[in-house]
Design a protein around this motif. Structure first.
Motif, PDB file in Angstrom:
ATOM      1  N   ASN A 283       0.836  -1.207   0.000  1.00  0.00           N
ATOM      2  CA  ASN A 283       0.000   0.000   0.000  1.00  0.00           C
ATOM      3  C   ASN A 283       0.870   1.255   0.000  1.00  0.00           C
ATOM      4  O   ASN A 283       2.023   1.226   0.439  1.00  0.00           O
ATOM      5  CB  ASN A 283      -0.931   0.009   1.213  1.00  0.00           C
ATOM      6  N   THR A 284       0.306   2.368  -0.454  1.00  0.00           N
ATOM      7  CA  THR A 284       1.122   3.543  -0.767  1.00  0.00           C
ATOM      8  C   THR A 284       1.004   4.703   0.212  1.00  0.00           C
ATOM      9  O   THR A 284       1.618   5.750   0.002  1.00  0.00           O
ATOM     10  CB  THR A 284       0.756   4.057  -2.168  1.00  0.00           C
ATOM     11  N   GLY A 285       0.227   4.573   1.271  1.00  0.00           N
ATOM     12  CA  GLY A 285       0.015   5.699   2.166  1.00  0.00           C
ATOM     13  C   GLY A 285       1.257   6.122   2.931  1.00  0.00           C
ATOM     14  O   GLY A 285       2.114   5.298   3.262  1.00  0.00           O
ATOM     15  N   MET A 286       1.355   7.426   3.225  1.00  0.00           N
ATOM     16  CA  MET A 286       2.416   7.934   4.100  1.00  0.00           C
ATOM     17  C   MET A 286       2.039   7.577   5.533  1.00  0.00           C
ATOM     18  O   MET A 286       0.984   7.973   6.031  1.00  0.00           O
ATOM     19  CB  MET A 286       2.566   9.450   3.952  1.00  0.00           C
ATOM     20  N   TRP A 287       2.928   6.847   6.192  1.00  0.00           N
ATOM     21  CA  TRP A 287       2.594   6.338   7.528  1.00  0.00           C
ATOM     22  C   TRP A 287       3.818   5.646   8.102  1.00  0.00           C
ATOM     23  O   TRP A 287       4.691   5.191   7.373  1.00  0.00           O
ATOM     24  CB  TRP A 287       1.451   5.321   7.422  1.00  0.00           C
TER      25      TRP A 287
ATOM     26  N   VAL B 234       1.705  12.094  10.112  1.00  0.00           N
ATOM     27  CA  VAL B 234       1.630  10.789   9.444  1.00  0.00           C
ATOM     28  C   VAL B 234       2.611   9.783  10.027  1.00  0.00           C
ATOM     29  O   VAL B 234       2.382   8.564   9.953  1.00  0.00           O
ATOM     30  CB  VAL B 234       1.859  10.923   7.920  1.00  0.00           C
ATOM     31  N   TYR B 235       3.705  10.263  10.621  1.00  0.00           N
ATOM     32  CA  TYR B 235       4.724   9.337  11.117  1.00  0.00           C
ATOM     33  C   TYR B 235       4.691   9.122  12.631  1.00  0.00           C
ATOM     34  O   TYR B 235       5.675   8.678  13.219  1.00  0.00           O
ATOM     35  CB  TYR B 235       6.111   9.786  10.653  1.00  0.00           C
ATOM     36  N   ILE B 236       3.537   9.401  13.240  1.00  0.00           N
ATOM     37  CA  ILE B 236       3.376   9.008  14.645  1.00  0.00           C
ATOM     38  C   ILE B 236       2.840   7.586  14.739  1.00  0.00           C
ATOM     39  O   ILE B 236       2.755   7.012  15.821  1.00  0.00           O
ATOM     40  CB  ILE B 236       2.431   9.961  15.413  1.00  0.00           C
ATOM     41  N   GLY B 237       2.452   7.014  13.586  1.00  0.00           N
ATOM     42  CA  GLY B 237       1.983   5.634  13.558  1.00  0.00           C
ATOM     43  C   GLY B 237       0.596   5.485  14.132  1.00  0.00           C
ATOM     44  O   GLY B 237      -0.249   6.366  14.018  1.00  0.00           O
ATOM     45  N   GLY B 238       0.368   4.344  14.765  1.00  0.00           N
ATOM     46  CA  GLY B 238      -0.946   4.042  15.312  1.00  0.00           C
ATOM     47  C   GLY B 238      -1.135   2.545  15.410  1.00  0.00           C
ATOM     48  O   GLY B 238      -0.248   1.767  15.051  1.00  0.00           O
ATOM     49  N   PRO B 239      -2.290   2.105  15.881  1.00  0.00           N
ATOM     50  CA  PRO B 239      -2.512   0.674  16.128  1.00  0.00           C
ATOM     51  C   PRO B 239      -2.808  -0.148  14.880  1.00  0.00           C
ATOM     52  O   PRO B 239      -2.847  -1.366  14.941  1.00  0.00           O
ATOM     53  CB  PRO B 239      -3.721   0.678  17.068  1.00  0.00           C
ATOM     54  N   THR B 240      -3.047   0.497  13.737  1.00  0.00           N
ATOM     55  CA  THR B 240      -3.396  -0.259  12.534  1.00  0.00           C
ATOM     56  C   THR B 240      -2.188  -1.007  11.988  1.00  0.00           C
ATOM     57  O   THR B 240      -1.042  -0.620  12.210  1.00  0.00           O
ATOM     58  CB  THR B 240      -3.924   0.676  11.430  1.00  0.00           C
ATOM     59  N   GLU B 241      -2.458  -2.088  11.267  1.00  0.00           N
ATOM     60  CA  GLU B 241      -1.390  -2.812  10.585  1.00  0.00           C
ATOM     61  C   GLU B 241      -1.232  -2.203   9.202  1.00  0.00           C
ATOM     62  O   GLU B 241      -1.974  -2.494   8.275  1.00  0.00           O
ATOM     63  CB  GLU B 241      -1.715  -4.304  10.516  1.00  0.00           C
ATOM     64  N   GLY B 242      -0.267  -1.330   9.072  1.00  0.00           N
ATOM     65  CA  GLY B 242      -0.043  -0.640   7.820  1.00  0.00           C
ATOM     66  C   GLY B 242      -0.746   0.699   7.780  1.00  0.00           C
ATOM     67  O   GLY B 242      -1.459   1.097   8.701  1.00  0.00           O
TER      68      GLY B 242
END
Length: 728
Positions: free
Chosen positions: A400-404, A488-496
């Motif tokens: 996938n292409t999202g900034m994350w 966008v680069y603090i992340g989070g609980p999602t996979e990807g």
């Protein structure tokens, strides 16, 4: 004949010489010419002994030349990379290279000496071979091997050409081509074939593919070994062709299912005498064709639940897998992915994990902690009960292409784990994304841990990275990267990465199956980063990296904006407001057109390039059509028209938006508008069948899409900023 002898020597390794103990001068000279081209003569490569068994490099000036020293090719390449980045403000990444060396190379005033604390630097997930590398040729592989070497990677997974070895083994056992056609998948699905998840989907596999990719693997391995790398080759895990149960009716063959819409696959019981025989036969054939560095990948239960949770069963299974390796190679080291311990956590409790691992001698197994930045299983397993293990950043799912991403974890956690007394035999770090060629800053940040044993300061690192990537110091881009770091680069609980609603099968809901749209940050806070990149476009000379980043940030902002716009459409429909519905649905479709146009300016966002590369592997129209289907099916349906994993590998790509995503939304809006006009409820069940038929026809079709970038990325981004900024 002489060339064949050289290749054979590279394939079979350097018998009698200790690992990491030499530099292949021809290889390093060729590497320099590929990377710095006509400036290669300005650099000298010299051998430097390892530092207490650890890889090491030095850089130093000697007259008008730069001396690069290292204990192997990877170290020498890392020395060059360090010099280019820290003395020449240059950088080479997947998504844009800035390499403009001054006429007089900057002097290294004082010799620099750097030692890595990590014995192993691992790279590549099984899935990467399909989500990103499926169609690569020799040239593209060489670029990646050079990138690996420059970033200190010395342990790459190497799976290309495996199908040719299995064909040889099974044909010797009496299997026919027709029987193997029901086993070998198409090229886009090899990873899941080898991990024991599926059979045959996307096939039948042409003979030319098997032959050509066996030859390609020989070249890949020769290139990797010439730089001092230790490639990991596959081993037998028990997955056998469906015909095996009929050909060997007295053997115990158990069906298992991945639960992803595919038929059962068959696993040979480890207690079967045939298990050892097949495993040994495969490694012998593989070693004859490819040589060996004694590292083997084998994952017995990848995303499949074992048939028993009894510790004795798992112990026996593990012993058998290892024994089949050791029978062919007494020096065999089993490199096991630890993904299953996270993926099937309800099954893999401490007794089960301990039984699986403890059955193999500690010095003959390495565990890949595959998802360390988010789910560090080493903390739940007493550091894998004494086994050597490697800390890895997984990050990407499905290409996938999202900034994350989790920049803080990438910058801090490897060194923190290294110094943690509880980390046991942590022996390395690595990258294990399912897809690459996205989020280049995050991956560069992570891999910059290779030559250091302390956490990285992200703020100062980002300033240096931006200067290297864009060639100049610029206040606007520095501020932009700080915004991206804290959004966008603090992340989070999602996979990807969270996805834009545009890639979802059309819905009135805010999210859809396999498309997670919830953001862990306020999307409005990303918009100022877009403003800053737009302003910087008039201040800096746009490098390839700047153009990519400008397009990527623009794509992210517009993709985020699509969600509230889609919800305006949904609200208008529910309120039976036809005028508002037509207004917002038209705007939504216009947004898709604009994003498609923008992404068409960058090679890394082209469906046409992906399909063209796939077709280039075929030598007949039938082969080319098969590979095109594989390429398009993987990034859309991931199976047949009823696939439950559709959209798993979605991409925000030019061609895919206009040719696949937009027509689906158009059909959806046409249905909803007609229902509003008639005062009836739209038949969404009928629409689902309609859209499935469209998707399947598209995957099997041959519409043409641009394989080369078109238009000016800076002008396109500025144009869209002018159009959309006031709406946010």
């Amino acid at each position: 004949m002489q060339l064949k002898k050289i290749i054979a020597a590279l394939l079979l390794g350097t018998a009698g010489l200790p690992a990491f103990a030499q530099i292949d001068k021809a290889a390093t000279d060729a590497f320099l010419k590929r990377v710095v081209k006509d400036r290669a003569a300005a650099f000298t490569c010299e051998y430097l002994p390892a530092d207490n068994g650890k890889d090491v490099f030095e850089i130093e000036s000697n007259g008008n030349r730069i001396v690069l020293r290292g204990n192997n090719g990877v170290s020498v390449a890392s020395a060059l990379n360090y010099y280019l980045r820290n003395y020449c403000n240059s950088i080479i990444t997947w998504n844009g290279t800035n390499l403009h060396l001054p006429a007089v190379l900057p002097v290294v005033k004082e010799k620099e000496h750097h030692v890595t604390p990590y014995k192993y630097r691992y790279y590549i997930n099984y899935c990467t071979f399909q989500y990103s590398m499926a169609w690569w040729n020799r040239e593209r592989w060489q670029q990646e091997i050079d990138w690996m070497a420059m970033n200190g990677i010395n342990m790459p997974l190497a799976l290309t050409g495996e199908e040719a070895i299995w064909q040889e083994v099974y044909k010797e056992m009496g299997f026919t081509d027709a029987e193997l056609d029901k086993f070998f998948s198409g090229p886009a699905y090899f990873s899941w074939l080898w991990m024991g998840n599926i059979d045959a989907w996307g096939g039948p596999l042409p003979q030319h593919w098997k032959d050509s990719h066996k030859a390609l693997q020989q070249k890949i391995l020769a290139a990797e070994r010439s730089m001092g790398m230790l490639p990991i080759l596959p081993a037998f895990t028990g997955h056998v062709p469906p015909a095996f149960k009929d050909k060997y009716p007295n053997e115990i063959v158990k069906p298992t299912n991945w639960d992803a819409g595919f038929p059962d696959v068959y696993i040979l019981d480890p207690n079967s005498p045939m298990f050892d025989k097949i495993g040994k036969k495969f490694l012998e054939a593989q070693t004859k064709a490819f040589g060996t560095d004694h590292f083997y990948s084998a994952d017995t239960f990848n995303e499949n639940v074992p048939p028993s949770s009894d510790s004795s069963f798992l112990d026996a299974m593990s012993r058998k897998v290892y024994a089949s390796m050791a029978a062919a190679d007494p020096k065999a080291v089993w490199v096991m992915q630890g993904w299953m311990f996270h993926y099937n956590a309800s099954y893999w409790h401490q007794p089960q994990i301990r039984a699986l691992l403890n059955a193999v001698p500690d010095d003959h197994m390495i565990v890949l902690d595959l998802y360390s930045e988010s789910h560090p299983e080493w903390k739940n397993t007493q550091a894998y009960y004494g086994k050597p293990w490697i800390w890895n950043m997984l990050h990407n799912f499905g290409g996938n292409t999202g900034m994350w991403g989790l920049m803080d974890a990438a910058a801090h956690d490897p060194a923190t784990a290294l110094h943690d007394p509880a980390s046991g035999k942590m022996s390395g770090i690595g990258l294990t994304p399912e897809g690459i060629e996205q989020n280049p800053a995050l991956y560069q940040l992570m891999i910059d841990n290779v030559w250091r044993d302390q956490p990285i300061n992200v703020d100062t690192w980002l300033q240096s990275y931006a200067k290297q990537r864009y060639g100049v110091e610029n206040e606007a881009v520095n501020k932009a990267w700080q915004i991206l770091y804290h959004t966008v680069y603090i992340g989070g609980p999602t996979e990807g990465a969270p996805e834009s609603i545009i890639v979802a099968r059309p819905t009135l809901d805010i999210a859809a199956e396999r498309v997670k749209t919830k953001l862990e940050y306020d999307p409005a806070k990303v918009v100022p980063a877009w403003d800053l990149f737009i302003s910087a476009a008039a201040q800096v000379k746009p490098t390839a990296g700047f153009k990519y980043d400008l397009v990527d940030v623009t794509r992210q902002v517009l993709g985020n904006y699509a969600s509230p716009l889609q919800q305006r459409v949904a609200t208008a429909y529910r309120n039976k407001d036809l005028a508002a519905f037509k207004q917002y649905s038209t705007q939504f479709l216009g947004l898709l057109d604009d994003m498609d146009m923008l992404l068409g300016t960058q090679e890394g966002f082209l469906l046409g390039k992906w399909v063209s590369d796939a077709r280039s592997n075929g030598i007949t129209p039938a082969e080319q059509d098969l590979y095109e289907f594989n390429a398009k099916d993987l990034v859309t349906l991931w199976g047949d028209k009823d696939s439950p994993v559709h959209e798993y590998s979605n991409r925000q790509w030019n061609g895919l938006i206009k040719g696949f995503y937009k027509p689906r939304w158009q059909q959806f809006f046409t249905l909803l508008e007609a229902s509003l006009k008639k005062g009836e409820t739209a038949d969404l069940k009928a629409f689902e069948e309609q859209v499935k038929a469209f998707e399947w026809k598209w995957a099997n079709g041959h519409d043409k899409y641009a394989a080369k970038p078109q238009g000016d990325p800076v002008k396109a981004a500025v144009q869209l900023h002018k159009k959309y900024r006031k709406m946010m």
